[in-house]
Design a protein around this motif. Structure first.
Motif, PDB file in Angstrom:
ATOM      1  N   ASP A 708       0.811  -1.211   0.000  1.00  0.00           N
ATOM      2  CA  ASP A 708       0.000   0.000   0.000  1.00  0.00           C
ATOM      3  C   ASP A 708       0.848   1.266   0.000  1.00  0.00           C
ATOM      4  N   ASP A 709       2.144   1.137   0.268  1.00  0.00           N
ATOM      5  CA  ASP A 709       2.991   2.329   0.188  1.00  0.00           C
ATOM      6  C   ASP A 709       3.421   2.631  -1.245  1.00  0.00           C
ATOM      7  N   GLU A 749      -9.978  -6.480   5.143  1.00  0.00           N
ATOM      8  CA  GLU A 749     -10.345  -5.253   4.423  1.00  0.00           C
ATOM      9  C   GLU A 749     -11.585  -5.416   3.550  1.00  0.00           C
ATOM     10  N   SER A 895      -2.869   4.824  -4.002  1.00  0.00           N
ATOM     11  CA  SER A 895      -2.693   6.112  -3.330  1.00  0.00           C
ATOM     12  C   SER A 895      -1.245   6.312  -2.929  1.00  0.00           C
ATOM     13  N   ARG A 899       1.670   9.591  -4.277  1.00  0.00           N
ATOM     14  CA  ARG A 899       2.185  10.665  -3.440  1.00  0.00           C
ATOM     15  C   ARG A 899       3.225  11.467  -4.224  1.00  0.00           C
TER      16      ARG A 899
ATOM     17  N   ILE B  25      -6.269  -0.270  12.226  1.00  0.00           N
ATOM     18  CA  ILE B  25      -5.760   0.752  11.317  1.00  0.00           C
ATOM     19  C   ILE B  25      -6.634   0.655  10.063  1.00  0.00           C
ATOM     20  N   ALA B  26      -7.441   1.667   9.842  1.00  0.00           N
ATOM     21  CA  ALA B  26      -8.388   1.604   8.723  1.00  0.00           C
ATOM     22  C   ALA B  26      -7.709   2.025   7.430  1.00  0.00           C
ATOM     23  N   ARG B  27      -7.898   1.220   6.384  1.00  0.00           N
ATOM     24  CA  ARG B  27      -7.332   1.568   5.084  1.00  0.00           C
ATOM     25  C   ARG B  27      -8.238   2.609   4.429  1.00  0.00           C
ATOM     26  N   PRO B  28      -7.658   3.720   3.961  1.00  0.00           N
ATOM     27  CA  PRO B  28      -8.505   4.746   3.322  1.00  0.00           C
ATOM     28  C   PRO B  28      -9.333   4.130   2.196  1.00  0.00           C
ATOM     29  N   LEU B  39      -2.613   9.101   4.380  1.00  0.00           N
ATOM     30  CA  LEU B  39      -1.664   8.034   4.038  1.00  0.00           C
ATOM     31  C   LEU B  39      -0.564   7.918   5.082  1.00  0.00           C
ATOM     32  N   PHE B  42      -2.039   6.077   7.899  1.00  0.00           N
ATOM     33  CA  PHE B  42      -2.343   4.686   7.557  1.00  0.00           C
ATOM     34  C   PHE B  42      -1.076   3.845   7.363  1.00  0.00           C
ATOM     35  N   LEU B  43      -0.085   4.444   6.697  1.00  0.00           N
ATOM     36  CA  LEU B  43       1.097   3.640   6.340  1.00  0.00           C
ATOM     37  C   LEU B  43       2.144   3.577   7.446  1.00  0.00           C
ATOM     38  N   TYR B  44       2.315   4.669   8.178  1.00  0.00           N
ATOM     39  CA  TYR B  44       3.522   4.750   8.983  1.00  0.00           C
ATOM     40  C   TYR B  44       3.328   4.965  10.479  1.00  0.00           C
TER      41      TYR B  44
END
Ligand SMILES: [Zn+2]
Lengths: 1001, 95
Positions: A708-709, A749, A895, A899, B25-28, B39, B42-44
């Protein structure tokens, strides 16, 4: 055996046992330890100390022994160093050697350290070896390493086997002394499953050293035998002697180390040497007893100076007199009881010097000693000893009312026994994160609150006196069983014993006033820490006991404070005018006593260390001299040398063969996941960057997976087998983690999706057939698959049979040639491999390995995730952005990769590199710079990810990630190497057949 | 070696499980409205509390299911484990 008594004890007097120590032959008795047998022969000098190489004798009689560390040698592969002679059971033919001395125990060159000891104070290493830094590795460390350490381990592989076992019980009782035995009895009487373990060869703990104690009206030894009979008859009880509870791990997981054959003269080959038990106990009872503390006085480490409890054990249990004329130093009533027992064994008690003032309440031990007419000297301290390799006398001092010490008489003796009071063994309680509190009356720490479901019993929690300990064990054992759901256990027991008080005052004995005490008074015998070291540490500003411990090394290594801990605290408290409770306590570390590596390794060594995965062609490749490499747990053939070829020659031949005719490659290691369900395509749309909705049945597509990153995580070809069924391939190393990641998104999810995944990596064997003649080879093996370009174009998939075996045939290529991957059920894999090899003979089919596979794919610029990417490359950075489904609303990483920083100019991008000199093969991992001859440090702009010699191109090729690389096409940049910067031209990553004409034939 | 209660299989030893980081941790949901800050969160950004911690585990070498747990990071004792979608109260009513 001049120091052996004529009768009594638990040794078998009729069974003589021969052994050697430092090459000299001795005789002992069955039931002896090495220490008791040496003492029976009058041998007190058994080792040299760690730092000063001082001569040392036996101090204790059990696990607490800090001095008598010896090596037992069965053969060159079976050398066990650093064993405590007090715990080594004697067997016929035992060979033992002392340690830390050269050339001999009596004359040790290292003892010169003692002369230079003013230069070896606390913190010596920290202070001396600081500068210059470069000296650390060349000079200090090798020297320190050579000087440090005691025994020498075997250098040959350990030939013994070790077992491991997991076991559950309601109540684990650690320690089979009086409290442990009654705890086990009462817990077992409730019907609970009970495990009782004890580190000694015999159950009984302190009872084994009693002379006159009776329990239930019979001698203690008789009661022990009856108790063990009762316990052994209960099928729900497991009794484990020679088993040390060495570590208390979370959630009542206790590690036990059972020594099975070390005490046998000829260990049967079918038995493991040791067994590691991992016990999961509902409740734990710690009946670990206590350890006597030495007294701290100058020369207290000389051979012949011993704990009173140890001397008692040698007299009562082993029938050994530790001296003929013994001086007793008392900081605790237990010394008087010892004096009585030593006297009964035939030794003369020269004096009992009591460090405490006269007139305090006389305990039963003191009264009995007085009644026996022994000479008692109150207010007496020891100022020094005479004798070097064995004591010959003790210099006593008298403490005046003002606290000043005046020199007194020197008393001739050949042994000094001392008692500074007893310390409950709270190691396991402390390891379990239980708290301790200081018992002022006892002068020691006892367990207070617990963290785990555990209880201490008997002297382990400060309960002294035989009857009290027995009853405490009975109550605690029943409580533990009840807490585990087994109520109703109980036991009543009565006993009689002398019951000397076990309290004392930790710290040093009063010494002559003066700037520097005349000789070393040792606190930690094992680490050679003296009172002066503690004083020095405090002068230098170390106040916290944790800092003092590390600076002086007191209580470190295997001692873990067994004999040294409280005395060190007492001295620190005294000199800083604090109470011991305020000074605090250092942490007890596991293991309680050392555990062999073999026990931890168990069967997991050699071939059993790590599972091996073999491909269908494995045996075939072995038979043809294939050279293997490890890829994860897989053994993969790296190349197939012919006629003495080296790797370079073999790989060149294999690469040329694939492009000129046909090659075959075992691709079975690829990860495979079957994705099934009405939402299977939607799941893949959300999971991979690509669009899957428009992939037809029996078609395949190259997929990219990101996290996801937004960074590339895995890749592989995905086949649509049916509307609702996909065959997903992953990289060899990524199979498990991609599967786990799929599960994560499905389970946590995307609850709206109807999709299931199954790992099928082991279900399919895959042979890649690659090259212009690939179609001709497979045509010979199938009747029901149309291999024509029209029926089976690039990325097409066909179902049918190859060599009579049901097949999913994928037309895919990781070489850039006409290629197929033949997927068959795994059990047909090796037959398929041989069938294809046979069919390909007329075309000169060439098996190729992973090395050629790497070169061939690099010639085409196909990336390997994890080699050309490193977790920081987006699909665009890696040059595979074309795979992204542009119309998708969302997918994993969308997403993230959008970035701004991940789309900024100047990011590292994957490009091709060609050296000016075509024979130069770059080093993978080498750094890329824009200009040569920069001032150091160079500005690095990337690194080489893949580099090979390409026989098909007749030159070297490489791929690299370079900042802004794609804008630098045609420019010359440099690869920085120690021998000089290598000029390279930035080019496309596709070195061979850029139009892809060879794929579509 | 901890004992971990899989909500589907019961108590099992720790080697059967894989730790999955902070829970909930909710994923957008919608990339078109996801901000950079969303983000980042969510990510870090993860909590590292001293004390009770809601965390994910997967019974990787058992049923394969993900579930959540409340564990005290100072003692390694679990308050409870629960299925995905549930969210039991912390003792004392904390978040
Ligand atoms: Zn489960």
């Amino acid at each position: 055996m001049k120091a052996r008594t004529t009768a009594g004890g638990r040794v078998e007097r009729a069974k003589k046992v021969r052994f050697t120590f430092d090459g000299r032959a001795y005789e002992g008795l069955a039931g002896d330890t090495l220490a008791s047998a040496l003492l029976a022969n009058g041998v007190h000098l058994v080792g040299r100390s760690f730092k000063y190489h001082r001569p040392r004798g036996v101090l204790g009689a059990g696990a607490e022994e800090p001095n008598a560390l010896i090596t037992v040698i069965r053969d060159e592969a079976r050398r066990t160093p650093n064993l405590r002679a007090t715990q080594v059971e004697l067997y016929d033919g035992l060979v033992a050697e002392s340690q830390n001395r050269w050339p001999s125990l009596e004359f040790d060159v290292g003892a010169i350290n003692s002369v230079f000891s003013p230069m070896l104070p606390a913190g010596f290493y920290n202070k001396t070896f600081m500068w210059p830094r470069s000296w650390w590795f060349k000079v200090y460390e090798p020297k320190i390493r050579a000087a440090a350490g005691l025994g020498v381990a075997a250098t040959l592989p350990d030939p013994d086997t070790y077992a491991q076992q997991f076991v559950h019980c309601e109540v684990l009782v650690v320690g089979a002394g009086p409290a442990g035995l009654t705890a086990a009895l009462s817990a077992a009487s409730s019907g609970a499953r009970v495990i009782l373990c004890d580190e000694q060869s015999e159950m009984g703990g302190s009872l084994l050293s009693e002379r006159n104690a009776t329990i239930e009206g019979v001698p203690a030894s008789e009661w022990i035998a009856k108790t063990l009979e009762t316990l052994s008859a209960n099928p729900r009880v497991r009794v484990l002697p020679r088993t040390t509870a060495f570590g208390y791990f979370p959630h009542n997981n206790i590690g036990l180390s059972e020594r099975i054959t070390d005490h046998l003269a000829s260990p049967p080959t079918h038995l493991p040497r040791e067994r590691l038990w991992q016990v999961r106990a509902t409740e734990v009872v710690l009946a670990t007893g206590g350890i006597e503390r030495p007294l701290i006085f100058p020369g207290n480490d000389r051979p012949g100076v011993m704990l009173a409890s140890a001397a008692r054990t040698y007299a009562n249990r082993y029938g050994v007199r530790v001296g003929e004329r013994i001086a007793v130093l008392a900081g605790c009533d237990a010394a008087f009881e010892a004096a009585l027992d030593l006297s009964a064994a035939g030794s003369t008690i020269a004096v009992i010097a009591d460090a405490r003032p006269a007139g305090s309440v006389d305990g039963p031990g003191i009264l009995a000693a007085k009644a026996a007419g022994l000479r008692i000297l109150p207010n007496a301290t020891a100022l020094g000893v005479t004798g070097k390799l064995r004591v010959t006398g003790v210099l006593l001092g008298i403490v005046g009312a003002d606290g000043q010490v005046v020199s007194g008489e020197t008393i001739a003796c050949d042994a000094i026994v001392m008692s500074g009071g007893y310390t409950p063994s709270v190691h396991l309680h402390s390891q379990s994160r239980g708290k301790l509190s200081f018992d002022e009356a006892l002068g020691a720490f006892v367990p207070s609150t617990t963290a785990e479901r555990t209880r201490s019993a008997g002297f382990g929690r400060g309960v002294s006196g035989l009857m009290a300990a027995l009853q405490d064990g009975a109550i605690i054992g029943a409580e533990a069983a009840a807490a585990a759901g087994f109520a109703g256990g109980s036991l009543t027991v009565t006993a009689q014993a002398l019951d000397a008080a076990l309290s004392g005052s930790p710290g040093a004995l009063p010494q002559l006033a003066g700037p520097i005490p005349p000789a070393k008074a040792f606190i930690d015998f094992q680490n050679d820490v003296t009172t002066r070291d503690i004083a020095l540490a405090q002068r230098e500003g170390f106040e916290s006991i944790e800092h003092i411990k590390r600076y002086t090394t007191t209580g470190m290594a295997t001692d873990q404070g067994k004999t040294s801990g409280l005395n060190a605290l007492g001295i620190v408290a005294d000199s800083s005018n604090r109470r011991i409770a305020e000074v605090g306590l250092t942490t007890y570390r596991m293991p309680y006593t050392p555990v062999t590596f073999g026990a931890f390794a168990g069967p997991a060594r050699g071939d059993q260390f790590d599972p091996v995965r073999r491909t269908p062609s494995h045996e075939w490749a072995v038979a043809r001299g294939g050279v293997f490499e490890d890829v994860g747990n897989w053994k993969r053939t790296r190349f197939f040398p012919v006629g003495g070829e080296d790797m370079h020659a073999a790989v060149n031949r294999e690469c040329v063969a694939v492009r000129s005719s046909v090659g075959m490659f075992d691709a079975s290691t690829l990860g495979k996941i079957e994705v099934v369900g009405k939402d299977a395509a939607e799941f893949l749309n959300r999971f991979y960057v690509n669009n899957w909705s428009n992939l037809g049945v029996n078609r395949s597509r190259y997929g990219i997976l990101c996290r996801d990153d937004g960074f590339v995580y895995d890749d592989g070809v995905i086949v649509r087998l049916a509307e609702d069924r996909f065959h997903v391939t992953t990289t060899t190393g990524g199979a498990a983690r991609v599967f786990g990641m799929m599960e994560d998104y499905i389970q946590t999810e995307w609850h709206d999706l109807s999709v299931w995944i199954t790992s099928t990596s082991e279900q399919w064997s895959v042979v890649a057939v690659q090259g212009p003649k690939a179609r001709d080879v497979l045509a010979k093996l199938t009747t029901d698959i149309d291999l024509s370009a029209a029926a089976l174009p690039h990325m097409g998939v066909a179902r049918g049979h190859i060599g009579g075996v049901p097949t999913i045939l994928m037309r895919v290529s990781f070489t850039g040639e006409l290629g197929f991957e033949v997927n068959v059920p795994a059990e047909y894999g090796s037959a398929l491999w041989e069938a294809i090899y046979a069919a390909g003979q007329e075309f000169g089919i060439t098996p190729y390995g992973t090395e050629a596979m790497h070169v061939l794919r690099a010639e085409k610029g196909y990336i390997i995730v994890g080699q050309d990417t490193d977790g920081t490359l987006t699909p665009d950075d890696a040059g595979v952005a074309w795979a992204i489904g542009k119309t998708k609303r969302d997918f994993v990483g969308k997403s993230g990769m959008d970035r701004p920083a991940l789309k900024a100019p100047g990011r590292k991008q994957l490009v091709g590199l060609l050296t000016d000199d075509p024979s130069v093969v770059l080093e993978e991992g080498a750094q890329v710079v824009l200009t040569p001859n920069q001032p150091i440090p160079f500005k690095m702009v990337g690194h080489v990810t893949s580099s090979y010699f390409s026989a098909n191109l007749g030159r070297s090729i490489a791929m690299a990630v370079v900042a802004g690389g794609r804008a630098k096409m045609g420019e010359t940049i440099y690869v920085a190497m120690p021998g000089g910067d290598i000029p390279v031209k930035v080019v496309s990553t596709v070195f061979y057949d850029p139009q892809g004409a060879r794929l579509n034939v | 070696m901890l004992v971990i209660h899989c909500p589907y299989c019961g108590p099992r030893p720790e080697p059967e499980f894989a730790h999955g980081g902070q829970a909930h941790i909710a994923r957008p949901q919608d990339p078109t409205t996801t901000t950079e800050d969303d983000l980042l969160q969510f990510l870090y950004l993860r909590e590292n509390p001293r004390g009770l911690f809601r965390e994910r585990w997967r019974h990787a070498r058992g049923c394969g299911r993900f579930f959540n747990a409340i564990r005290d990071t100072t003692t390694d004792f679990f308050v409870t484990t629960y299925k995905v979608g549930e969210r039991p109260e912390l003792p004392g009513g904390a978040a």
